[in-house]
Design a protein around this motif. Structure first.
Motif, PDB file in Angstrom:
ATOM      1  N   ILE A 118       0.832  -1.204   0.000  1.00 46.67           N
ATOM      2  CA  ILE A 118       0.000   0.000   0.000  1.00 46.67           C
ATOM      3  C   ILE A 118       0.865   1.251   0.000  1.00 46.67           C
ATOM      4  N   TYR A 119       1.922   1.245   0.790  1.00 50.83           N
ATOM      5  CA  TYR A 119       2.808   2.413   0.842  1.00 50.83           C
ATOM      6  C   TYR A 119       3.450   2.666  -0.512  1.00 50.83           C
ATOM      7  N   ALA A 120       3.863   1.595  -1.203  1.00 48.75           N
ATOM      8  CA  ALA A 120       4.503   1.759  -2.515  1.00 48.75           C
ATOM      9  C   ALA A 120       3.565   2.415  -3.514  1.00 48.75           C
ATOM     10  N   LEU A 121       2.290   2.120  -3.411  1.00 44.48           N
ATOM     11  CA  LEU A 121       1.329   2.727  -4.334  1.00 44.48           C
ATOM     12  C   LEU A 121       1.284   4.240  -4.187  1.00 44.48           C
ATOM     13  N   PHE A 122       1.709   4.724  -3.025  1.00 40.38           N
ATOM     14  CA  PHE A 122       1.605   6.150  -2.751  1.00 40.38           C
ATOM     15  C   PHE A 122       2.889   6.920  -3.052  1.00 40.38           C
ATOM     16  N   ILE A 123       3.982   6.220  -3.329  1.00 41.85           N
ATOM     17  CA  ILE A 123       5.257   6.913  -3.504  1.00 41.85           C
ATOM     18  C   ILE A 123       5.910   6.691  -4.867  1.00 41.85           C
ATOM     19  N   LEU A 124       5.538   5.628  -5.579  1.00 40.63           N
ATOM     20  CA  LEU A 124       6.197   5.310  -6.847  1.00 40.63           C
ATOM     21  C   LEU A 124       5.632   6.156  -7.993  1.00 40.63           C
ATOM     22  N   PRO A 131       2.605   5.304 -15.734  1.00 41.86           N
ATOM     23  CA  PRO A 131       2.555   6.371 -14.717  1.00 41.86           C
ATOM     24  C   PRO A 131       1.559   6.050 -13.612  1.00 41.86           C
ATOM     25  N   ASN A 132       1.909   6.487 -12.418  1.00 41.46           N
ATOM     26  CA  ASN A 132       1.048   6.301 -11.257  1.00 41.46           C
ATOM     27  C   ASN A 132       0.078   7.476 -11.175  1.00 41.46           C
ATOM     28  N   ALA A 133      -1.124   7.291 -11.704  1.00 43.33           N
ATOM     29  CA  ALA A 133      -2.109   8.372 -11.733  1.00 43.33           C
ATOM     30  C   ALA A 133      -2.587   8.754 -10.346  1.00 43.33           C
ATOM     31  N   LEU A 134      -2.371   7.886  -9.371  1.00 38.64           N
ATOM     32  CA  LEU A 134      -2.794   8.194  -8.013  1.00 38.64           C
ATOM     33  C   LEU A 134      -2.130   9.466  -7.505  1.00 38.64           C
ATOM     34  N   LEU A 135      -0.862   9.654  -7.853  1.00 42.06           N
ATOM     35  CA  LEU A 135      -0.115  10.786  -7.333  1.00 42.06           C
ATOM     36  C   LEU A 135      -0.611  12.115  -7.883  1.00 42.06           C
ATOM     37  N   ALA A 136      -1.372  12.085  -8.958  1.00 35.13           N
ATOM     38  CA  ALA A 136      -1.903  13.313  -9.544  1.00 35.13           C
ATOM     39  C   ALA A 136      -3.272  13.665  -8.964  1.00 35.13           C
ATOM     40  N   THR A 138      -6.073  14.520  -5.924  1.00 34.14           N
ATOM     41  CA  THR A 138      -5.977  15.491  -4.841  1.00 34.14           C
ATOM     42  C   THR A 138      -7.007  15.241  -3.749  1.00 34.14           C
ATOM     43  N   LEU A 139      -6.751  15.855  -2.610  1.00 33.28           N
ATOM     44  CA  LEU A 139      -7.712  15.906  -1.500  1.00 33.28           C
ATOM     45  C   LEU A 139      -7.829  17.370  -1.101  1.00 33.28           C
ATOM     46  N   PHE A 140      -8.978  17.963  -1.354  1.00 35.89           N
ATOM     47  CA  PHE A 140      -9.196  19.392  -1.115  1.00 35.89           C
ATOM     48  C   PHE A 140      -8.130  20.241  -1.801  1.00 35.89           C
ATOM     49  N   GLY A 141      -7.769  19.814  -3.010  1.00 37.90           N
ATOM     50  CA  GLY A 141      -6.816  20.567  -3.810  1.00 37.90           C
ATOM     51  C   GLY A 141      -5.362  20.246  -3.552  1.00 37.90           C
ATOM     52  N   VAL A 142      -5.073  19.397  -2.570  1.00 39.64           N
ATOM     53  CA  VAL A 142      -3.691  19.037  -2.246  1.00 39.64           C
ATOM     54  C   VAL A 142      -3.363  17.699  -2.905  1.00 39.64           C
ATOM     55  N   PRO A 143      -2.311  17.633  -3.746  1.00 38.06           N
ATOM     56  CA  PRO A 143      -1.972  16.378  -4.424  1.00 38.06           C
ATOM     57  C   PRO A 143      -1.682  15.248  -3.437  1.00 38.06           C
ATOM     58  N   LEU A 144      -2.201  14.056  -3.727  1.00 40.72           N
ATOM     59  CA  LEU A 144      -1.953  12.915  -2.858  1.00 40.72           C
ATOM     60  C   LEU A 144      -0.485  12.505  -2.856  1.00 40.72           C
ATOM     61  N   GLY A 145       0.253  12.912  -3.870  1.00 42.48           N
ATOM     62  CA  GLY A 145       1.666  12.558  -3.933  1.00 42.48           C
ATOM     63  C   GLY A 145       2.579  13.545  -3.246  1.00 42.48           C
ATOM     64  N   SER A 146       2.039  14.636  -2.696  1.00 41.06           N
ATOM     65  CA  SER A 146       2.857  15.645  -2.022  1.00 41.06           C
ATOM     66  C   SER A 146       3.015  15.312  -0.551  1.00 41.06           C
ATOM     67  N   SER A 147       4.075  15.831   0.046  1.00 44.26           N
ATOM     68  CA  SER A 147       4.312  15.646   1.472  1.00 44.26           C
ATOM     69  C   SER A 147       4.420  17.012   2.138  1.00 44.26           C
ATOM     70  N   LEU A 148       4.127  17.053   3.425  1.00 43.86           N
ATOM     71  CA  LEU A 148       4.192  18.317   4.145  1.00 43.86           C
ATOM     72  C   LEU A 148       5.625  18.826   4.207  1.00 43.86           C
ATOM     73  N   ALA A 149       6.550  17.954   4.578  1.00 42.47           N
ATOM     74  CA  ALA A 149       7.947  18.378   4.688  1.00 42.47           C
ATOM     75  C   ALA A 149       8.480  18.844   3.340  1.00 42.47           C
TER      76      ALA A 149
END
Length: 261
Positions: A118-124, A131-136, A138-149
């Motif tokens: 499951i974690y790999a699906l979120f980072i690859l 291409p991993n379309a999941l990373l494109a 969003t949740l309330f406009g924030v990309p699921l592939g982005s990190s806070l840091a």
């Protein structure tokens, strides 16, 4: 060598990816632009439901450890000066009870492959060559592939990023605090002699271990600041499910009452 490019692993990831994106398509009429995030939540719930037997096994192991604690303390009192005798008597006790000092550890290890997939699906960026379309998504406009840091360091963090991640991190920390208070571990009596440390007794006999376990409840909140948003969402659902499951299982498999002299 890219482990995720290994054909069996790539095929497994591709299958999990297809399931996740299929769920997103089904949820799109309801969740709209956040359908992928909703799919992450639903998939996490399905995985956690599949791991219910693991939780039951851990609850039983926890109850067994609590039930055996007085007997282990008595063995330590009698044979604390003879580590070899203490070792034999301790293992004989576990054998007679049909368990081991490490009961409950194997179920936790069984979760590792599931979490890894499951974690790999979120980072690859790519999965099985596409291409991993999941990373494109969003949740309330924030990309699921982005990190806070990563967003803060690169200077691209916007108020929505801080709000979404802040809510998730605070929620994880709250669940961690509730878990710490509800399931505060009780220390077992220490060995009667220094030589008894070689016996396979519970690590909860060490107060430092208890304090560390308390801090670890909040480690997930820290991790959520550095992983992609989809992974942080997965962590939030996981810790919330785990707390609710442990509360329920504690009612079904209550720990024995501690009797003090």
């Amino acid at each position: 060598m890219d482990l995720y490019a290994f054909p069996p692993i790539a095929a497994l990831l591709d299958g999990a990816y297809a399931v996740l994106m299929g769920l997103a398509d089904l949820l799109e009429p309801v969740a709209g632009a956040s359908s992928a995030a909703a799919a992450v939540v639903l998939l996490t719930l399905l995985v956690r439901a599949a791991l219910i037997p693991v939780g039951i096994s851990q609850a039983k192991a926890e109850r067994t450890r609590a039930r055996l604690a007085p007997k282990l303390a008595e063995l330590q009192r009698k044979h604390g000066k003879d580590p070899e005798r203490l070792q034999r008597e301790t293992m004989a006790l576990y054998e007679a009870e049909g368990t081991t000092p490490f009961a409950g550890c194997l179920p936790m290890l069984l979760q590792a492959p599931v979490v890894g997939i499951i974690y790999a699906l979120f980072i690859l960026p790519t999965i099985a060559g596409h291409p991993n379309a999941l990373l494109a998504q969003t949740l309330f406009g924030v990309p699921l592939g982005s990190s806070l840091a990563g967003s803060v360091v690169t200077g691209i963090a916007v108020p929505a990023t801080l709000a979404v991640f802040g809510t998730i991190v605070l929620a994880i920390a709250l669940v961690g605090e509730l878990t710490r208070r509800v399931f505060r571990p009780q220390p077992t009596p220490p060995p009667a002699a220094a030589g008894a440390a070689s016996a396979p007794v519970s690590p909860l006999s060490n107060p430092d271990t208890l304090r560390m376990l308390g801090f670890l409840q909040f480690a997930t909140a820290v991790i959520a600041m550095f992983v992609p948003l989809a992974a942080a969402l997965y962590l939030l659902v996981t810790v919330a499910w785990t707390l609710a499951q442990r509360v329920l299982l504690r009612r079904v498999y209550p720990l024995p009452e501690v009797r003090t002299a």
